[in-house]
Write an enzyme that holds these catalytic residues in place. Structure first.
Site, PDB file in Angstrom:
ATOM      1  N   ASP A 192      -1.543  -3.532   0.784  1.00 21.35           N
ATOM      2  CA  ASP A 192      -0.312  -2.785   0.640  1.00 21.35           C
ATOM      3  C   ASP A 192       0.818  -3.586   1.307  1.00 21.35           C
ATOM      4  O   ASP A 192       1.026  -4.752   0.980  1.00 21.35           O
ATOM      5  CB  ASP A 192      -0.506  -1.375   1.238  1.00 21.35           C
ATOM      6  CG  ASP A 192       0.661  -0.448   1.075  1.00 21.35           C
ATOM      7  OD1 ASP A 192       0.838   0.111  -0.020  1.00 21.35           O
ATOM      8  OD2 ASP A 192       1.414  -0.274   2.062  1.00 21.35           O
TER       9      ASP A 192
ATOM     10  N   HIS B 210      -5.724   3.309  -4.529  1.00 24.12           N
ATOM     11  CA  HIS B 210      -4.833   2.464  -3.735  1.00 24.12           C
ATOM     12  C   HIS B 210      -5.433   1.995  -2.418  1.00 24.12           C
ATOM     13  O   HIS B 210      -5.083   0.924  -1.927  1.00 24.12           O
ATOM     14  CB  HIS B 210      -3.536   3.227  -3.450  1.00 24.12           C
ATOM     15  CG  HIS B 210      -2.538   2.435  -2.679  1.00 24.12           C
ATOM     16  ND1 HIS B 210      -1.958   1.281  -3.160  1.00 24.12           N
ATOM     17  CD2 HIS B 210      -2.027   2.618  -1.425  1.00 24.12           C
ATOM     18  CE1 HIS B 210      -1.123   0.786  -2.261  1.00 24.12           C
ATOM     19  NE2 HIS B 210      -1.148   1.570  -1.201  1.00 24.12           N
TER      20      HIS B 210
END
Length: 317
Positions: free
Chosen positions: A98, A296
């Site tokens: 991320d 994610h």
């Protein structure tokens, strides 16, 4: 696993570490911290590496500068090289997820002499655009895009800190598979009540990779709030200005990219194009690994697959 703090660029930064051998520095995203790498720290140590998970500035046990401008990409890159200096290491392999991937790609671009190799999780390398990133995001998602909400100091800080257990329960579950891609897209924008968390339904149960203990740990680590991490977003357009000297500069170290095929990042502007053309800007890209049915939170959702890929790549350097 052991914990300590080191002095870096006038701050005390927290490290969680395990093992001995070549250094692997693990860089978390938002809202995450060293605990996001709990499965990788022990696995990398067992494979013969010195694994170090850094709490980046403003997050969890690391210090928090008060000025928003103190969270630019130049500061974050400087913290990585400063940690290497504090550990007495000339180079390290970087693994970022991320926001941590965003930082890792920039370290590899700006200071390739300090990088043995790089693994990006979720966020691919994205060459510097022709316009500030928030301009692009607003064109694609509209004014209700969650990053626009993050830019204004105060509201997002207060909402996320109001009930930290609920915040992590909704955000970690919301980034995991189990709902249609169209719903993932809707979670990119604000709810009708003007909140971020209102766009995430309360889960009936946690996914099998996430426990109530994990939620407790994350909530405790963020006892001092989320402002430090939110300040990373508040520098996005400033980062675009500060990195003009690296426009179209390649990432030279050997690299690997890993993404879940249900990751919401794949819905971002030109994300698939960035992945398919990544080798143009990352000439030593070894491979792109897509993990089926993973969202994610890549290394938390699929630790075995990620750990195997990491060890194979790191041993090849």
């Amino acid at each position: 696993m052991t914990h300590r703090s080191v002095a870096v660029n006038g701050l005390r930064l927290h490290l969680a570490e395990a093992g001995d051998g070549p250094l692997v520095l693990l860089l978390h995203g938002f809202p995450e911290c060293w605990y996001s790498w709990r499965h990788q720290l022990t696995a990398l140590a067992a494979a013969g590496f010195h694994a170090v998970a850094l709490d980046q500035r403003g997050v969890a046990r690391s210090e928090r500068p008060t000025q928003v401008e103190a969270y630019s990409i130049l500061h974050l890159v400087g913290d990585v090289t400063g940690v290497l200096d504090a550990l007495g290491e000339e180079r390290a392999a970087l693994v970022g997820h991320d926001w941590g991937a965003y930082v890792a790609w920039h370290v590899a671009k700006m200071r390739p002499d300090r990088v043995r190799g790089i693994v990006g999780l979720s966020v691919p390398h994205q060459p510097r655009g022709i316009e500030p990133p928030m301009t692009t995001f607003r064109k694609h998602f509209g004014d209700g895009f969650y990053m626009s909400y993050f830019l204004q100091p105060g509201p997002a800080d207060e909402e996320l800190a109001r009930d930290r257990h609920r915040t992590f329960r909704l955000l970690l579950r919301g980034g995991s598979p189990g709902k249609p891609r169209a719903a993932h897209r809707s979670a990119q924008v604000m709810a009708q009540d003007g909140t971020l968390l209102g766009s995430y339904p309360e889960p009936s149960a946690l996914p099998n990779w996430l426990t109530s203990h994990d939620i407790d740990v994350f909530a405790a680590e963020f006892a001092d709030g989320f402002t430090g991490g939110l300040n990373w977003y508040r520098n996005l357009d400033r980062n675009w200005e500060l990195t003009s000297a690296w426009h179209n500069a390649p990432v030279q170290p050997s690299a690997l990219y890993i993404v879940g095929d249900q990751d919401r990042i794949l819905l971002w502007p030109d994300a698939e194009e960035h992945i398919t053309t990544m080798r143009e800007h990352v000439p030593n890209l070894r491979d792109v690994i897509r993990i089926p049915d993973v969202g994610h939170w890549t290394q938390q959702e699929a630790p075995h697959v990620v750990n195997t890929a990491l060890v194979d790549f790191l041993r090849s350097l």
